[in-house]
Scaffold this motif. Structure first.
Motif, PDB file in Angstrom:
ATOM      1  N   GLU A  85      10.575  -2.417  -7.522  1.00  0.00           N
ATOM      2  CA  GLU A  85       9.578  -3.011  -6.641  1.00  0.00           C
ATOM      3  C   GLU A  85       8.203  -2.367  -6.835  1.00  0.00           C
ATOM      4  OE1 GLU A  85      11.803  -4.390  -2.631  1.00  0.00           O
ATOM      5  OE2 GLU A  85      12.163  -2.306  -3.192  1.00  0.00           O
ATOM      6  N   VAL A  86       8.181  -1.067  -7.110  1.00  0.00           N
ATOM      7  CA  VAL A  86       6.902  -0.411  -7.375  1.00  0.00           C
ATOM      8  C   VAL A  86       6.281  -0.961  -8.652  1.00  0.00           C
ATOM      9  CG1 VAL A  86       5.787   1.785  -7.913  1.00  0.00           C
ATOM     10  CG2 VAL A  86       7.532   1.684  -6.124  1.00  0.00           C
ATOM     11  N   ILE A  87       7.103  -1.165  -9.683  1.00  0.00           N
ATOM     12  CA  ILE A  87       6.596  -1.749 -10.919  1.00  0.00           C
ATOM     13  C   ILE A  87       6.051  -3.153 -10.666  1.00  0.00           C
ATOM     14  CG2 ILE A  87       7.324  -2.674 -13.162  1.00  0.00           C
ATOM     15  CD1 ILE A  87       9.169  -0.254 -13.429  1.00  0.00           C
ATOM     16  N   ALA A  88       6.767  -3.918  -9.824  1.00  0.00           N
ATOM     17  CA  ALA A  88       6.261  -5.245  -9.450  1.00  0.00           C
ATOM     18  C   ALA A  88       4.917  -5.115  -8.743  1.00  0.00           C
ATOM     19  CB  ALA A  88       7.267  -5.962  -8.555  1.00  0.00           C
ATOM     20  N   GLY A  89       4.777  -4.093  -7.894  1.00  0.00           N
ATOM     21  CA  GLY A  89       3.505  -3.870  -7.213  1.00  0.00           C
ATOM     22  C   GLY A  89       2.388  -3.518  -8.177  1.00  0.00           C
ATOM     23  N   PHE A  90       2.702  -2.696  -9.191  1.00  0.00           N
ATOM     24  CA  PHE A  90       1.703  -2.382 -10.223  1.00  0.00           C
ATOM     25  C   PHE A  90       1.239  -3.666 -10.920  1.00  0.00           C
ATOM     26  CE2 PHE A  90       3.529   2.160 -11.013  1.00  0.00           C
ATOM     27  CZ  PHE A  90       2.895   2.599  -9.864  1.00  0.00           C
ATOM     28  N   ARG A  91       2.197  -4.526 -11.259  1.00  0.00           N
ATOM     29  CA  ARG A  91       1.858  -5.782 -11.935  1.00  0.00           C
ATOM     30  C   ARG A  91       0.961  -6.658 -11.052  1.00  0.00           C
ATOM     31  NH1 ARG A  91       4.883  -8.096 -16.011  1.00  0.00           N
ATOM     32  NH2 ARG A  91       5.021 -10.049 -14.843  1.00  0.00           N
ATOM     33  N   LEU A  92       1.257  -6.699  -9.761  1.00  0.00           N
ATOM     34  CA  LEU A  92       0.448  -7.514  -8.858  1.00  0.00           C
ATOM     35  C   LEU A  92      -0.958  -6.955  -8.699  1.00  0.00           C
ATOM     36  CD1 LEU A  92       2.910  -8.566  -5.998  1.00  0.00           C
ATOM     37  CD2 LEU A  92       2.131  -9.890  -7.956  1.00  0.00           C
ATOM     38  N   THR A  93      -1.079  -5.632  -8.687  1.00  0.00           N
ATOM     39  CA  THR A  93      -2.409  -5.028  -8.598  1.00  0.00           C
ATOM     40  C   THR A  93      -3.268  -5.447  -9.781  1.00  0.00           C
ATOM     41  OG1 THR A  93      -1.620  -3.101  -7.355  1.00  0.00           O
ATOM     42  CG2 THR A  93      -3.685  -2.845  -8.568  1.00  0.00           C
TER      43      THR A  93
END
Length: 485
Positions: free
Chosen positions: A181-189
């Motif tokens: 989920e953190v990696i997904a958050g990085f991608r969204l940023t």
């Protein structure tokens, strides 16, 4: 390649790496500056559109759980006129029970015989009677200001589609995010920076994300759109069910409609992602959709070059991104080999650990700079930088693999070819249903106070007026195809 030499032997290897790095970070600096300058559209004091009169939310789904309840309550807090859930026949009863438990007056459940997202979306379009239609995922959680921000963009009569910024909503009820989920958050940023930059520079965007995107209903009721949308084939052979948001975005571009992304806290969307390794399967499906859509945009349809040249260049840049990313480790490896083979009494090679550690530290530092907007909000996520670095190289290899497997159109969780159901021609589709009457929101959600300004014209009069104005605009833009029925 032209090899330059010096006493250390570094130039043959790190000159190309330096050139690539300079280009990559210059390109990122351009995007960062555009993101900093970008401004979202501000709502007017007397808006043309009001959520309680002009907005229907359409949610295609095949199942729904507790996250659906949270999402639905957040939609209701935005005070739409109606919410339409589209599912398959066998899921009607459980979804109807969920709808009844939340707000049976505003939420209706419609079905089609067999699950197919695009067919479900078209059924929702034909059941919509409002000027603006918003597609939403069943786990998309909105802020109460979401619709107000989205509707502000439609003051432009040529605005066809509007998207939003996004962030991660943890699956864990306690708010803990897994590394996935953190990696997904990085991608969204990074995505939020990119879409804000492209919106500011030339008004275009690679994709109006299907998690939440709003459109003028009359565009989607065009029989030509509905036929193309539900009969979309890759290489005239493989039917596509996913990638619906890419198709919609390309349709806006090719038919002369404007698009916009509202990147601001008031229009920030919360969405859940797979919190385990299955996230990689999601990314693979998205990557295939991106390849297919970008190839069509750049080489088949080609409208993007004229209307949004910055976005077109961004698509070209993404094509070569795996090569430039993987070139770094390759050049470092070649340098290590050169140090071993060129060892002599007059030349002391650098230790391998020195080279590797220096390179990894540089990568972590530069990748961290790109994620500073994320770390301002979640500083403790910095510990996941090594995982993000590994994911980047994995993703580069995945992109190459995806390019050679574009014929695979399954969702990953189920086989699309087994679930795909053909839709009748648009002229035989069901007629729009009568709009449900509005009712009072659930007690824990207060209705947004209506403006104290004079009330807008009745919906029917407003509809005809808007259609006349948009039709007059279409005469000056031959790419726009509008059919009123």
């Amino acid at each position: 390649m032209l090899y330059l030499t010096d006493d250390t032997g570094l130039l043959p290897f790190f000159l190309p790496l330096g050139i690539i790095g300079f280009y990559r970070y210059l390109w990122y600096a351009v995007k960062l500056c555009a993101w900093l300058i970008y401004q979202p559209v501000k709502p007017k004091a007397r808006p043309t559109y009001r959520s309680d009169q002009d907005v229907t939310i359409v949610v295609p789904t095949i199942d729904a759980g507790e996250e659906f309840k949270i999402a639905a309550k957040s939609w209701l807090a935005c005070n739409p006129k109606q919410i339409i859930i589209i599912t398959e026949d066998k899921m009607r009863d459980p979804l109807q029970a969920l709808a009844d438990a939340i707000d049976p007056q505003k939420i209706s459940v419609l079905t089609i015989p067999k699950a197919n997202k695009r067919n479900q979306m078209v059924a929702g379009v034909n059941a919509t009677q409002t000027e603006i239609l918003v597609f939403a995922d069943d786990d998309a959680i909105w802020k109460p200001t979401m619709l107000e921000q989205i509707l502000a963009c439609f003051e432009d009569l040529k605005m066809g589609g509007v998207g939003t910024s996004q962030t991660v909503h943890a699956v864990d009820p306690n708010g803990h995010q897994t590394v996935w989920e953190v990696i997904a958050g990085f991608r969204l940023t990074i995505r939020n920076v990119e879409v804000a930059a492209s919106t500011h520079i030339d008004g275009g965007v690679c994709c109006l994300s299907g998690r939440t995107a709003a459109y003028r209903t009359l565009i989607l009721k065009d029989p030509a759109f509905q036929y193309g949308f539900t009969h979309d084939l890759w290489l005239d052979k493989y039917p596509l069910n996913s990638g619906d948001d890419k198709f919609l975005t390309r349709w806006m571009v090719s038919h002369g409609w404007n698009t916009y992304i509202q990147v601001c806290p008031e229009a920030e969307l919360y969405s859940t992602f797979k919190n385990n390794w299955r996230f990689l399967r999601q990314v693979l499906r998205w990557t295939r959709n991106t390849w297919r859509s970008d190839i069509r945009s750049l080489f088949t349809e080609r409208y993007i070059w004229r209307r949004h040249p910055y976005v077109a260049f961004t698509m070209v840049d993404k094509i070569f991104n795996p090569i430039t990313l993987l070139s770094g480790p390759v050049l470092v490896f070649l340098y290590l080999m050169e140090q071993v083979t060129e060892k002599s009494p007059t030349k002391t090679p650098l230790p391998a650990w020195n080279i590797i550690v220096s390179y990894v530290c540089w990568l972590l530092f530069t990748r961290g700079l790109k994620l500073l907007p994320h770390f301002f909000k979640r500083p403790f996520d910095v510990i996941y930088l090594p995982a993000w670095l590994l994911f980047n190289y994995y993703f580069a290899i995945m992109k190459i693999y995806a390019l050679f497997t574009l014929h695979i159109t399954s969702w990953g969780s189920r086989n699309f070819n087994e679930d795909h159901g053909e839709l009748p021609p648009p002229t035989q589709l069901q007629q729009p249903m009568s709009p449900l009457s509005s009712s009072e929101q659930q007690q824990q959600f207060q209705e947004k106070p209506l403006p104290s300004t004079p009330q807008p014209p009745p919906p029917v009069a407003a509809t005809q007026q808007q259609r006349d104005e948009i039709a007059s605009i279409s005469q000056d833009s031959p790419q726009i195809s509008i059919k009123f029925g």
